[in-house]
Design a protein around this motif. Structure first.
Motif, PDB file in Angstrom:
ATOM      1  N   THR A   1     -27.604 -11.310  24.672  1.00 24.79           N
ATOM      2  CA  THR A   1     -27.109 -10.700  25.900  1.00 24.79           C
ATOM      3  C   THR A   1     -28.267 -10.546  26.878  1.00 24.79           C
ATOM      4  O   THR A   1     -29.435 -10.516  26.478  1.00 24.79           O
ATOM      5  N   ARG A   2     -27.952 -10.426  28.139  1.00 19.86           N
ATOM      6  CA  ARG A   2     -29.024 -10.242  29.131  1.00 19.86           C
ATOM      7  C   ARG A   2     -29.742  -8.919  28.921  1.00 19.86           C
ATOM      8  O   ARG A   2     -30.926  -8.794  29.255  1.00 19.86           O
ATOM      9  N   TYR A   3     -29.056  -7.940  28.328  1.00 14.71           N
ATOM     10  CA  TYR A   3     -29.708  -6.663  28.049  1.00 14.71           C
ATOM     11  C   TYR A   3     -30.729  -6.804  26.925  1.00 14.71           C
ATOM     12  O   TYR A   3     -31.778  -6.158  26.941  1.00 14.71           O
ATOM     13  N   LYS A   4     -30.423  -7.627  25.941  1.00  9.48           N
ATOM     14  CA  LYS A   4     -31.363  -7.888  24.857  1.00  9.48           C
ATOM     15  C   LYS A   4     -32.615  -8.562  25.407  1.00  9.48           C
ATOM     16  O   LYS A   4     -33.744  -8.186  25.068  1.00  9.48           O
ATOM     17  N   VAL A   5     -32.431  -9.558  26.250  1.00  9.20           N
ATOM     18  CA  VAL A   5     -33.556 -10.266  26.852  1.00  9.20           C
ATOM     19  C   VAL A   5     -34.403  -9.307  27.684  1.00  9.20           C
ATOM     20  O   VAL A   5     -35.638  -9.315  27.629  1.00  9.20           O
TER      21      VAL A   5
ATOM     22  N   VAL B   1     -18.952  -3.807  21.564  1.00 12.00           N
ATOM     23  CA  VAL B   1     -19.922  -2.852  21.018  1.00 12.00           C
ATOM     24  C   VAL B   1     -21.321  -3.459  20.973  1.00 12.00           C
ATOM     25  O   VAL B   1     -22.317  -2.769  21.212  1.00 12.00           O
ATOM     26  N   GLY B   2     -21.403  -4.758  20.692  1.00 14.59           N
ATOM     27  CA  GLY B   2     -22.707  -5.411  20.650  1.00 14.59           C
ATOM     28  C   GLY B   2     -23.407  -5.389  21.998  1.00 14.59           C
ATOM     29  O   GLY B   2     -24.614  -5.130  22.088  1.00 14.59           O
ATOM     30  N   VAL B   3     -22.658  -5.647  23.054  1.00 12.79           N
ATOM     31  CA  VAL B   3     -23.222  -5.602  24.406  1.00 12.79           C
ATOM     32  C   VAL B   3     -23.637  -4.169  24.749  1.00 12.79           C
ATOM     33  O   VAL B   3     -24.700  -3.929  25.327  1.00 12.79           O
ATOM     34  N   LEU B   4     -22.788  -3.209  24.390  1.00  9.17           N
ATOM     35  CA  LEU B   4     -23.102  -1.804  24.649  1.00  9.17           C
ATOM     36  C   LEU B   4     -24.391  -1.398  23.943  1.00  9.17           C
ATOM     37  O   LEU B   4     -25.253  -0.742  24.536  1.00  9.17           O
TER      38      LEU B   4
ATOM     39  N   TYR C   1     -30.210  -0.003  24.150  1.00 13.66           N
ATOM     40  CA  TYR C   1     -31.604  -0.324  23.823  1.00 13.66           C
ATOM     41  C   TYR C   1     -32.421  -0.617  25.080  1.00 13.66           C
ATOM     42  O   TYR C   1     -33.579  -0.194  25.204  1.00 13.66           O
ATOM     43  N   ALA C   2     -31.838  -1.340  26.009  1.00 17.67           N
ATOM     44  CA  ALA C   2     -32.557  -1.650  27.242  1.00 17.67           C
ATOM     45  C   ALA C   2     -32.890  -0.377  28.006  1.00 17.67           C
ATOM     46  O   ALA C   2     -34.017  -0.195  28.486  1.00 17.67           O
ATOM     47  N   VAL C   3     -31.929   0.527  28.104  1.00 14.08           N
ATOM     48  CA  VAL C   3     -32.154   1.760  28.862  1.00 14.08           C
ATOM     49  C   VAL C   3     -33.152   2.670  28.150  1.00 14.08           C
ATOM     50  O   VAL C   3     -34.015   3.282  28.788  1.00 14.08           O
ATOM     51  N   THR C   4     -33.071   2.768  26.825  1.00 12.77           N
ATOM     52  CA  THR C   4     -34.076   3.573  26.121  1.00 12.77           C
ATOM     53  C   THR C   4     -35.471   2.988  26.318  1.00 12.77           C
ATOM     54  O   THR C   4     -36.453   3.735  26.396  1.00 12.77           O
ATOM     55  N   HIS C   5     -35.561   1.677  26.440  1.00 12.38           N
ATOM     56  CA  HIS C   5     -36.878   1.078  26.643  1.00 12.38           C
ATOM     57  C   HIS C   5     -37.362   1.202  28.081  1.00 12.38           C
ATOM     58  O   HIS C   5     -38.563   1.077  28.336  1.00 12.38           O
ATOM     59  N   ILE C   6     -36.467   1.444  29.012  1.00  9.33           N
ATOM     60  CA  ILE C   6     -36.922   1.873  30.339  1.00  9.33           C
ATOM     61  C   ILE C   6     -37.651   3.206  30.196  1.00  9.33           C
ATOM     62  O   ILE C   6     -38.748   3.412  30.730  1.00  9.33           O
ATOM     63  N   VAL C   7     -37.034   4.119  29.446  1.00 12.74           N
ATOM     64  CA  VAL C   7     -37.647   5.433  29.225  1.00 12.74           C
ATOM     65  C   VAL C   7     -38.967   5.290  28.490  1.00 12.74           C
ATOM     66  O   VAL C   7     -40.004   5.842  28.907  1.00 12.74           O
TER      67      VAL C   7
END
Length: 343
Positions: free
Chosen positions: A160-164, A206-209, A214-220
């Motif tokens: 997903t683009r969020y994973k990338v 659910v996988g995309v969510l 994960y992407a948002v936690t890694h912003i933090v």
């Protein structure tokens, strides 16, 4: 046993579980840099002095083994090993150690790789893509856009683009803290926040969510230097709301890996131990720990998955020695990005 004592005991059991995987040569060869980072960050950011000492001792033990296995950066270093060197150097920095000669070698080696080689895309020119395949089961890494492996003809799974985005956020930030440009600058990855919103809801895949969380936690994590600072909520109002909205569902889905990242990110954004969401998540994690000290599926064969789930649960439970609230944002133009995000 008091709640604080119960949490400390659970954390120590979890750390023992993670450390045990470094006892075998095969596991350490595959996951040594990952384990070193885990213990170095516990040492650098825990409020509890016992955990700080434990983390530091184990990180140093693992670092000595790593140095014996990898005394220098090889001339033909590949992208995966280069990434491991970056992780190890970041871990060293977090516990006050330096290896200037190898850092210079890593910096020079990174110049031999393109952004696509290291990140899968060039964030200075485009947002995170949704056509980047995972490595095939046959281990071949196919180029962007491929849906079937050119080598074995298996159907490929697409990230997903969020994973990338999550991987690019983490990798460029950690490298930059070591003085290394890992394919691109961190600011060029973070700037895509407006494009990546709105984030998915519980009604979808659910996988995309999970990848979006994960992407948002890694912003933090990248903005607060992995547990070093609290962050002003006004920087990330949408992300704060998104994280809060997913705590309950992580509990009901029995997802301790996601829950751990949600809890420590929300604590970084100012939620206290007595907030209902933090209390609910903490109670879940304490009840969900396995007999062997781990969290997650005890029958899972993937060592990294088992260790990462346990690591995130530990971070969700422990308290942090915050160095105050971060005042100076890493991005010079963050004001402009905040305005774009809120428009």
């Amino acid at each position: 046993m008091s709640n604080a004592a119960e949490k400390l005991r659970a954390i120590e059991r979890g750390l023992d579980f993670v450390y045990s995987f470094g006892s075998t040569q095969e596991c350490f060869a595959n996951y040594g840099s990952f384990l070193i980072c885990c213990f170095a960050l516990v040492a650098a950011t825990s409020r509890d002095p016992k955990l700080r000492l434990l983390g530091r001792e184990r990180a140093k033990q693992l670092l000595r083994r790593w140095s014996q296995m990898h005394p220098i950066v090889p001339a033909d270093v590949n992208s995966d090993l280069l990434h491991e060197f970056v992780l190890v150097h970041y871990a060293q920095r977090r516990i006050g150690l330096r290896d200037l000669a190898n850092v210079t070698s890593v910096r020079l080696a990174a110049r031999n790789f393109s952004p696509s080689d290291l990140l899968g895309f060039d964030p200075s020119k485009e947002p995170p893509p949704d056509d980047l395949p995972y490595a095939c089961d046959c281990t071949f890494q196919n180029p962007r856009g491929r849906k079937v492996c050119t080598q074995c003809k298996r159907r490929l799974r697409i990230r997903t683009r969020y994973k990338v985005w999550m991987e690019a956020l983490a990798n460029t930030y950690v490298a930059e803290r070591c003085g290394v440009v890992f394919g691109a600058r961190y600011a060029d990855v973070l700037k895509w926040i407006p494009v990546m919103r709105p984030y998915p809801t519980n009604d979808g895949d659910v996988g995309v969510l999970r990848d979006a969380i994960y992407a948002v936690t890694h912003i933090v994590y990248t903005l607060n230097d992995y547990g070093t600072y609290r962050l002003p909520r006004r920087w990330l109002p949408t992300e704060f709301a998104f994280l809060k909205a997913n705590v309950t569902s992580a509990c009901t889905r029995n997802d301790p890996e996601i829950l751990g990242e949600l809890l420590d990110s929300l604590k970084a954004l100012g939620l206290g131990a007595n907030h209902p969401l933090i209390k609910r998540g903490t109670s879940y994690l304490l009840a969900a720990q396995n007999e062997d000290g781990s969290w997650g599926d005890a029958s899972e064969d993937n060592v990294r998955t088992r260790c990462h789930t346990t690591w995130t649960a530990i971070d969700g439970l422990r308290t942090y020695a915050w160095r105050g609230e971060r005042q100076i944002h890493p991005l010079r133009k963050m004001k402009e990005i905040r305005l774009t995000c809120s428009s």
